[in-house]
Enzyme design. Structure first.
Site, PDB file in Angstrom:
ATOM      1  CD  GLU A  22      17.829  20.810 -48.830  1.00  0.00           C
ATOM      2  OE1 GLU A  22      16.762  21.096 -48.225  1.00  0.00           O
ATOM      3  OE2 GLU A  22      18.663  21.659 -49.182  1.00  0.00           O
TER       4      GLU A  22
ATOM      5  CG  ASP B 246      25.006  30.898 -54.085  1.00  0.00           C
ATOM      6  OD1 ASP B 246      25.014  31.574 -55.124  1.00  0.00           O
ATOM      7  OD2 ASP B 246      23.971  30.402 -53.597  1.00  0.00           O
TER       8      ASP B 246
ATOM      9  CG  HIS C  10      23.833  39.871 -35.266  1.00  0.00           C
ATOM     10  ND1 HIS C  10      23.012  39.178 -36.134  1.00  0.00           N
ATOM     11  CD2 HIS C  10      23.380  41.155 -35.274  1.00  0.00           C
ATOM     12  CE1 HIS C  10      22.115  39.992 -36.640  1.00  0.00           C
ATOM     13  NE2 HIS C  10      22.314  41.205 -36.132  1.00  0.00           N
TER      14      HIS C  10
ATOM     15  CG  ASP D 299      20.622  37.485 -38.846  1.00  0.00           C
ATOM     16  OD1 ASP D 299      19.671  36.730 -38.597  1.00  0.00           O
ATOM     17  OD2 ASP D 299      20.475  38.683 -39.166  1.00  0.00           O
ATOM     18  CE  LYS D 300      28.359  36.906 -39.933  1.00  0.00           C
ATOM     19  NZ  LYS D 300      28.214  35.871 -40.931  1.00  0.00           N
TER      20      LYS D 300
ATOM     21  CE  LYS E 197      25.014  22.574 -51.862  1.00  0.00           C
ATOM     22  NZ  LYS E 197      25.404  21.162 -51.677  1.00  0.00           N
TER      23      LYS E 197
ATOM     24  CE  LYS F   3      23.531  45.425 -36.417  1.00  0.00           C
ATOM     25  NZ  LYS F   3      22.142  45.663 -36.908  1.00  0.00           N
TER      26      LYS F   3
ATOM     27  CG  PHE G 296      22.359  45.899 -26.933  1.00  0.00           C
ATOM     28  CD1 PHE G 296      21.509  44.801 -27.012  1.00  0.00           C
ATOM     29  CD2 PHE G 296      23.321  46.049 -27.928  1.00  0.00           C
ATOM     30  CE1 PHE G 296      21.595  43.872 -28.041  1.00  0.00           C
ATOM     31  CE2 PHE G 296      23.431  45.131 -28.972  1.00  0.00           C
ATOM     32  CZ  PHE G 296      22.571  44.045 -29.025  1.00  0.00           C
TER      33      PHE G 296
ATOM     34  NE  ARG H   3      17.734  37.418 -40.807  1.00  0.00           N
ATOM     35  CZ  ARG H   3      16.679  37.437 -39.989  1.00  0.00           C
ATOM     36  NH1 ARG H   3      15.463  37.467 -40.485  1.00  0.00           N
ATOM     37  NH2 ARG H   3      16.847  37.403 -38.688  1.00  0.00           N
ATOM     38  CE  LYS H   4      23.096  41.385 -39.827  1.00  0.00           C
ATOM     39  NZ  LYS H   4      21.702  41.082 -40.235  1.00  0.00           N
TER      40      LYS H   4
ATOM     41  CE  LYS I  99      24.086  28.655 -49.929  1.00  0.00           C
ATOM     42  NZ  LYS I  99      23.841  29.807 -50.817  1.00  0.00           N
TER      43      LYS I  99
ATOM     44  CD  GLU J 243      20.100  27.578 -45.748  1.00  0.00           C
ATOM     45  OE1 GLU J 243      20.463  28.570 -45.092  1.00  0.00           O
ATOM     46  OE2 GLU J 243      20.430  27.390 -46.936  1.00  0.00           O
TER      47      GLU J 243
ATOM     48  CG  ASP K 290      16.412  41.373 -33.209  1.00  0.00           C
ATOM     49  OD1 ASP K 290      15.306  41.808 -33.594  1.00  0.00           O
ATOM     50  OD2 ASP K 290      17.284  42.086 -32.682  1.00  0.00           O
ATOM     51  CB  ALA K 291      14.029  35.465 -35.319  1.00  0.00           C
TER      52      ALA K 291
END
Length: 386
Positions: free
Chosen positions: A58, A282, A17, A19-20, A280, A172, A241, A255-256, A276, A45, A249-250
Site C-alpha cells: 500500500e 515498527d 540472499h 530475503d535481503k 510505521k 551467510k 553452493f 524475514r531477517k 516502511k 513488500e 530459495d524464495a
C-alpha cells in the site's frame, strides 16, 4: 567453562540472499517515493523466486514510480546481472500489485481533518519495539553481530573489486564468541566458531574457497586477539553452493529481522523495518529506541541497556517505556527511566524531525544491519541532561 563465561552466536547474510534482495527492493521503492514526495505513506513488500520479483503493498504518494526501473536497478546494484548467477536484473519478470493506503488507517494517523500538529500524528499501528546498546565495541553493538556483518561486507567488497571473482552475491556468516559476564556487562574473550557459506562459480575448488576466505576475509576482518588455536572454522561446509539467490530459495521482505537488529541480543518486537515510512513505528520507534540506548551507554550511565517502547494505532505518545540496564547502571532504573523521559520525545511526529527520517536513505540500511554505522542519524548519541 566457568559459570560467568558463556557462548553466544549471531549471524548475518549478504546482499544477494533472497530475503535481503527483497528488503533492498522494498527500501529502493520507499527511497524513490521519498525523493519525489517526502510525505509518502509507504508499506511495500517484495517476494522473489526464480526469474521473478514482485512488489506489493500500500502506497499513498504524489510520486510517479517507474517500478521496472527502480526494481531492476536495485537488483543490478546487488550484483545479479547474469543467468549464470541464477538471477539477472535485465531479464527477470517484475510484477507489481500496489494499492493506496487504507483510508481507515490514514484517518487515524495523519493530521488532515483532525486539527492536529505535525508532532501529533498518530502511530501507524500498535506494537512494541526495542533498542539495545552495549559497551563491548566502540559502535555500542554486540561483537558477534558486528563481525558477522563485516565478514559478509568484506566478501561483497572483494567480489565487486575483482579480488575474489568466484564469489557470487548470496552469502551467510555466523560468529560464536565466548563472553564473560562482568556484573551484567558482557566482555568478549575469544572467538569460538566462525561459519561462512558463500555462493560461488562452477570452477573454483573447495580448497581455494576455504583458503581465500581464511586469508582474505577472516584475517582481514577479525582482530587477531580473538582468534586462537582452538577457534573452529566451517568454511562452505555444505561442499557446494553454486545455486543461490532466488533460484535456491524464495525470498520475502522482513524475514531477517534479527540480522537487521542485534543478532539475537536484547529483544525484538517482531516488526520488520524495510519498505516502511516513518509513520510505521515498527521502523521509526525501533530506530529511536536504539538512539536512546546508545545515548545512555555513551553517556556512561550504564554499560549495557535494553529499551522497550509500545504504541497504539492513532495515538501519538508511547503507551509505555521500559529500561533494563542489566544491573550496570550508574543510577537506579527508575532514575534512568526519568532521564529518558526528560530527554526524548518518542512521538512519531517528533522522531521523524529529530532523526530526519524523510530522507531517502533506506536502501543502504537493508544490508549489513540497520545499527552500528555512523552514517545514520540514530547512531549519533544525544547529549543528555540529568
Amino acid at each position: 567453562m566457568s559459570d560467568d563465561h558463556f557462548l553466544f552466536t549471531s549471524e548475518s547474510v549478504g546482499e544477494g540472499h533472497p530475503d535481503k534482495i527483497c528488503d533492498q527492493v522494498s527500501d529502493a521503492v520507499l527511497d524513490e517515493c521519498l525523493r519525489q514526495d517526502p510525505n509518502s505513506r509507504v508499506g511495500c513488500e517484495t517476494a522473489s523466486k526464480t526469474g521473478m520479483i514482485m512488489v506489493f503493498g500500500e502506497i499513498t504518494s504524489s510520486a510517479h514510480i517507474d517500478y521496472q526501473k527502480v526494481v531492476r536497478g536495485a537488483i543490478k546494484r546487488i550484483g545479479y546481472d547474469s543467468d549464470e548467477k541464477g538471477f539477472d536484473y535485465k531479464t527477470c519478470n517484475v510484477l507489481v500489485a500496489v494499492e493506496q493506503q487504507s483510508p481507515d488507517i490514514a484517518q487515524s494517523v495523519d493530521k488532515t481533518g483532525r486539527g492536529q500538529t505535525d508532532e501529533e500524528i498518530g502511530a501507524g499501528d500498535q506494537g512494541l519495539m526495542f533498542g539495545y546498546a552495549t559497551d563491548e565495541t566502540p559502535e555500542c553493538m554486540p561483537l558477534t553481530c558486528l563481525l558477522a556483518h563485516r565478514l559478509c561486507e568484506k566478501m561483497s567488497e572483494l567480489r565487486n573489486n575483482g579480488t575474489l571473482p568466484w564469489i557470487r552475491p548470496d552469502c551467510k556468516s555466523q560468529v560464536t564468541i565466548e563472553y564473560k559476564n562482568d556484573h551484567g556487562a558482557v566482555v568478549p574473550q575469544r572467538i569460538h566458531t566462525i561459519v561462512i557459506s558463500t555462493q560461488h562459480d562452477e570452477k573454483v575448488t573447495n580448497e581455494t574457497i576455504r583458503s581465500e576466505l581464511m586469508e582474505k576475509v577472516i584475517k582481514a576482518v577479525v582482530p587477531a586477539q580473538y582468534l586462537d588455536d582452538k577457534t573452529i572454522f566451517h568454511l562452505n561446509p555444505s561442499g557446494r553452493f553454486v545455486i543461490g539467490g532466488p533460484q535456491g530459495d524464495a525470498g520475502l521482505t522482513g524475514r531477517k529481522i534479527i540480522v537487521d537488529s542485534y543478532g539475537g541480543w536484547g529483544a525484538h518486537g517482531g516488526g520488520a523495518f524495510s519498505g516502511k515510512d516513518y509513520s510505521k513505528v515498527d521502523r521509526s520507534a525501533a530506530y529511536a529506541a536504539r538512539w536512546v540506548a546508545k545515548s545512555l551507554v555513551k553517556a556512561g550511565l550504564c554499560r549495557r541497556v535494553l529499551i522497550q517502547v509500545a504504541y497504539a494505532i492513532g495515538i501519538a505518545r508511547p503507551l509505555a517505556i521500559y529500561v533494563d540496564d542489566y544491573g550496570t547502571g550508574k543510577f537506579p532504573k527508575a532514575k534512568l527511566l526519568e532521564i529518558v523521559n526528560n530527554n526524548f520525545d518518542l512521538r512519531p511526529g517528533v522522531i521523524v524531525k529529530e532523526l530526519d527520517l524523510k530522507k531517502p536513505v533506506y536502501e543502504s540500511t537493508a544490508k549489513y544491519g540497520h545499527f552500528g554505522r555512523e552514517i545514520y542519524t540514530w547512531e549519533h548519541p544525544k547529549q543528555l541532561k540529568y
